[in-house]
Design an enzyme around this catalytic site. Structure first.
Site, PDB file in Angstrom:
ATOM      1  N   LYS A   1      -4.488  16.974 -10.360  1.00  0.00           N
ATOM      2  CA  LYS A   1      -3.588  18.061 -10.743  1.00  0.00           C
ATOM      3  C   LYS A   1      -3.308  18.933  -9.514  1.00  0.00           C
ATOM      4  O   LYS A   1      -4.224  19.441  -8.892  1.00  0.00           O
ATOM      5  CB  LYS A   1      -4.235  18.911 -11.844  1.00  0.00           C
ATOM      6  CG  LYS A   1      -4.345  18.163 -13.171  1.00  0.00           C
ATOM      7  CD  LYS A   1      -4.812  19.054 -14.300  1.00  0.00           C
ATOM      8  CE  LYS A   1      -4.959  18.278 -15.597  1.00  0.00           C
ATOM      9  NZ  LYS A   1      -3.675  17.772 -16.125  1.00  0.00           N
TER      10      LYS A   1
ATOM     11  N   ARG B   1      -5.126   9.972 -23.928  1.00  0.00           N
ATOM     12  CA  ARG B   1      -4.662   8.868 -24.778  1.00  0.00           C
ATOM     13  C   ARG B   1      -5.551   7.648 -24.605  1.00  0.00           C
ATOM     14  O   ARG B   1      -5.684   6.832 -25.507  1.00  0.00           O
ATOM     15  CB  ARG B   1      -3.186   8.559 -24.461  1.00  0.00           C
ATOM     16  CG  ARG B   1      -2.944   8.099 -23.056  1.00  0.00           C
ATOM     17  CD  ARG B   1      -1.484   8.227 -22.651  1.00  0.00           C
ATOM     18  NE  ARG B   1      -1.104   9.612 -22.362  1.00  0.00           N
ATOM     19  CZ  ARG B   1       0.100   9.995 -21.948  1.00  0.00           C
ATOM     20  NH1 ARG B   1       1.071   9.110 -21.786  1.00  0.00           N
ATOM     21  NH2 ARG B   1       0.355  11.256 -21.721  1.00  0.00           N
TER      22      ARG B   1
HETATM   23  N1  BES Z   1      -5.004  17.658 -20.639  1.00  0.00           N
HETATM   24  C1  BES Z   1      -3.708  17.347 -20.149  1.00  0.00           C
HETATM   25  C2  BES Z   1      -2.611  18.010 -20.976  1.00  0.00           C
HETATM   26  C3  BES Z   1      -2.170  19.348 -20.472  1.00  0.00           C
HETATM   27  C4  BES Z   1      -1.426  19.442 -19.313  1.00  0.00           C
HETATM   28  C5  BES Z   1      -2.439  20.484 -21.172  1.00  0.00           C
HETATM   29  C6  BES Z   1      -0.998  20.666 -18.856  1.00  0.00           C
HETATM   30  C7  BES Z   1      -2.007  21.715 -20.736  1.00  0.00           C
HETATM   31  C8  BES Z   1      -1.283  21.808 -19.573  1.00  0.00           C
HETATM   32  C9  BES Z   1      -3.480  15.847 -20.185  1.00  0.00           C
HETATM   33  O1  BES Z   1      -4.593  15.069 -19.977  1.00  0.00           O
HETATM   34  C10 BES Z   1      -2.516  15.538 -19.093  1.00  0.00           C
HETATM   35  O2  BES Z   1      -2.878  15.697 -17.962  1.00  0.00           O
HETATM   36  N2  BES Z   1      -1.304  15.098 -19.442  1.00  0.00           N
HETATM   37  C11 BES Z   1      -0.314  14.784 -18.482  1.00  0.00           C
HETATM   38  C12 BES Z   1       0.259  13.433 -18.825  1.00  0.00           C
HETATM   39  C13 BES Z   1       1.093  12.832 -17.731  1.00  0.00           C
HETATM   40  C14 BES Z   1       0.225  12.482 -16.534  1.00  0.00           C
HETATM   41  C15 BES Z   1       1.777  11.588 -18.245  1.00  0.00           C
HETATM   42  C16 BES Z   1       0.759  15.866 -18.539  1.00  0.00           C
HETATM   43  O3  BES Z   1       1.112  16.311 -19.632  1.00  0.00           O
HETATM   44  O4  BES Z   1       1.188  16.298 -17.467  1.00  0.00           O
HETATM   45 MN    MN Z   2      -4.934  14.750 -17.886  1.00  0.00          MN
END
Ligand code: BES
Ligand code: MN
Ligand code: ZN
Length: 505
Positions: free
Chosen positions: A280, A357
């Site tokens: 991230k 997922r």
């Molecule tokens: N835990 C996150 C979801 C999330 C992201 C919650 C930002 C709150 C704020 C999840 O595991 C994630 O990282 N999702 C990604 C998916 C993408 C890589 C396809 C997302 O939503 O950016």
């Molecule tokens: Mn994630």
């Protein structure tokens, strides 16, 4: 907070602060508020005339009694427009009253049951709403340092009902509301606890302890057990962390599984989400600390199972929570890797940040073993759900109309909103892999990231009615809202307990 039902006239009750209410547009209050007004020599009516006491939903007016009543303070809270009055208005009014009581430094509060009198609501449901909102609003985050958890919190709440005939219903509402809200509070504490403390091991031990207290069956699968079951997709995410993964199974009425309907709840339990090698960065990096909340789905499932046990629901309820940390190391999964899970289907990892997922894929596969009437999963799955809905409603994906209706009804009843989102077959094309059965993300295509995540999950469901709730946008309140002070919300607990309480075969 310790809510206690009491048959009394509110004017006679001793407390630091008593709460009465007012509809918008009322000049001369009646009922309990009228009785207090009379004891105060018409001061409430005077404040209404002055425009300082409006009855607008959630607006509060603090009045000092200077010996005219046993209680030194009266708080008048607005119930809003009488035509639009419902249980959600009761919750907002009760929450705003507790917020004002905290502000005033009141420790012992007495309240009437908003809506049970002139409001015309069912007294049990109204009392439940008052107690849930009060406990949830009174919440303060756990603190690890030397300062106490909170500056000012209400210690006791006396729920006052004038009518002796209605007291049993009020008492029952208080009992149910307390169980549900305290379960949500347990989840909030787990969610807000830092990830260096709230590891998969810590959460599994918390679940075991809670299960022993309330009489749930609890089974904890270790890494080797999960491997023996073929959960290669779950374990791929867990590989990067030195913290051992756990797969916790909680069961209510396990010994009556044959005679009762079976409902499975699955919760995403990522104790911390760095993104893995798809790290991230930028905006997501700046709020990475918040990713301790990525086990909200799992904590919610613990809480719902706790409530199911304490409410003795006539259902066989199973909670499945895959727990692990999404980290970076020489053992971590890489983008481009392919893993095989319990169903035998393979996944190409496009992004290691699409880990939720993956762990749920094996949980949904495992769910099939219980031959359930329904499976509902809860997950902080995507940032995209927040882009679509803001912090207003969680996204609901469902492959079964009847199940969708049940969930939408529970959402309407509890005020924990769900909004239906599509699972069109064409989304499957976006996650088709060149080298495996499916890929874990449609990236670089960014459109409909929330629907492709749900489509991925659907691919691992095994012929049962299934719903997926993406609550990434609802799980952390900042700033706070009524019932949800700043921090972990445990959104979804009240919703799913209602869903289970209303289940009819
Ligand atoms: N835990 C996150 C979801 C999330 C992201 C919650 C930002 C709150 C704020 C999840 O595991 C994630 O990282 N999702 C990604 C998916 C993408 C890589 C396809 C997302 O939503 O950016
Ligand atoms: Mn994630
Ligand atoms: Zn995540």
């Amino acid at each position: 907070m310790n809510p206690i039902p009491l048959q009394a006239n509110i004017t006679a009750v001793t407390a630091d602060l008593i709460v009465v209410n007012l509809f918008e547009g009322v000049a001369q209050p009646g009922g309990a508020t009228g009785a207090v007004d009379k004891a105060l020599g018409g001061r409430i009516a005077e404040l209404i005339a002055l425009g300082d006491c409006t009855g607008k939903l959630g607006a509060t007016t603090l009045i000092h009694t200077f010996g005219a009543l046993p209680a030194p303070r009266v708080l008048v809270v607005g119930l809003g427009d009488r035509q639009r009055f419902d249980l959600q208005a009761v919750r907002v009014a009760a929450a705003k009253a507790i917020a004002a009581a905290r502000q005033a430094g009141a420790r012992h509060v007495a309240t009437i049951v908003h809506g049970a009198g002139v409001g015309g609501l069912d007294p049990q449901a109204a009392a439940q709403a008052v107690v849930e909102a009060s406990i949830l609003e009174n919440y303060a985050m756990p603190r690890q340092g030397n300062r106490p958890r909170s500056d000012s919190r209400v210690e006791t709440l006396t729920v006052v009902e004038f009518s002796a005939a209605q007291l049993p219903a009020v008492a029952e509402g208080v009992r149910i509301g307390r169980i549900i809200a305290e379960s949500a509070v347990m989840a909030r504490d787990l969610i807000a606890t830092p990830a260096n403390i709230a590891t998969p091991t810590y959460l599994a031990e918390s679940a075991q302890r809670m299960a022993a207290e309330v009489g749930l069956r609890c089974t904890v699968l270790e890494r080797d057990d999960a491997a023996a079951l073929g959960m290669g997709i779950f374990l791929a995410v867990a590989k990067g962390s030195d913290e051992p993964p756990k797969f916790v199974i909680l069961e209510h009425n396990a010994d009556r599984a044959d005679e009762l309907p079976t409902i499975v709840l699955a919760g995403k339990g990522i104790t911390f989400d760095t993104g893995g090698f798809s790290l991230k960065v930028n905006a997501a990096g700046e709020t990475m600390w918040r990713m301790k909340y990525d086990m909200t789905g799992a904590a919610d499932v613990f809480a719902v199972l706790r409530a199911a046990a304490l409410l003795d629901l006539p259902l066989h309820v199973v909670g499945l929570t895959p727990l692990c940390e999404n980290m970076i190391s020489g053992h971590a999964q890489r983008p481009g890797d392919v893993y095989r899970g319990m169903t035998g289907k393979t996944v190409e990892v496009i992004s290691t940040d699409a880990e939720g997922r993956m762990i749920l894929a094996d949980a949904l596969a495992f769910a099939g073993r219980y031959r359930p009437q329904a499976v509902v999963d809860l997950a902080t799955l995507t940032g995209a759900i927040g882009v679509a809905l803001g912090p207003k409603a969680a996204g609901l994906f469902c492959n079964d109309e009847r199940l969708q209706e049940r969930l939408l009804a529970a959402a309407a009843a509890t005020g924990e909103r769900l909004w239906p989102m599509p699972l069109y077959d064409d989304y499957a094309e976006d996650i088709r892999s060149d080298v495996a059965d499916v890929k874990n993300s449609a990236l670089p295509v960014k459109n409909a990231g929330v629907s492709t995540s749900a489509k991925f999950l659907e691919y691992f469901t095994e012929g049962y009615p299934w719903a997926h709730i993406d609550l990434a946008n609802m799980a952390w309140a900042d700033p706070g809202r009524p019932l949800y002070p700043k921090g972990a919300t445990a959104f979804g607990v009240r919703l799913l307990v209602q869903f289970l309480r209303d289940w009819r075969p």
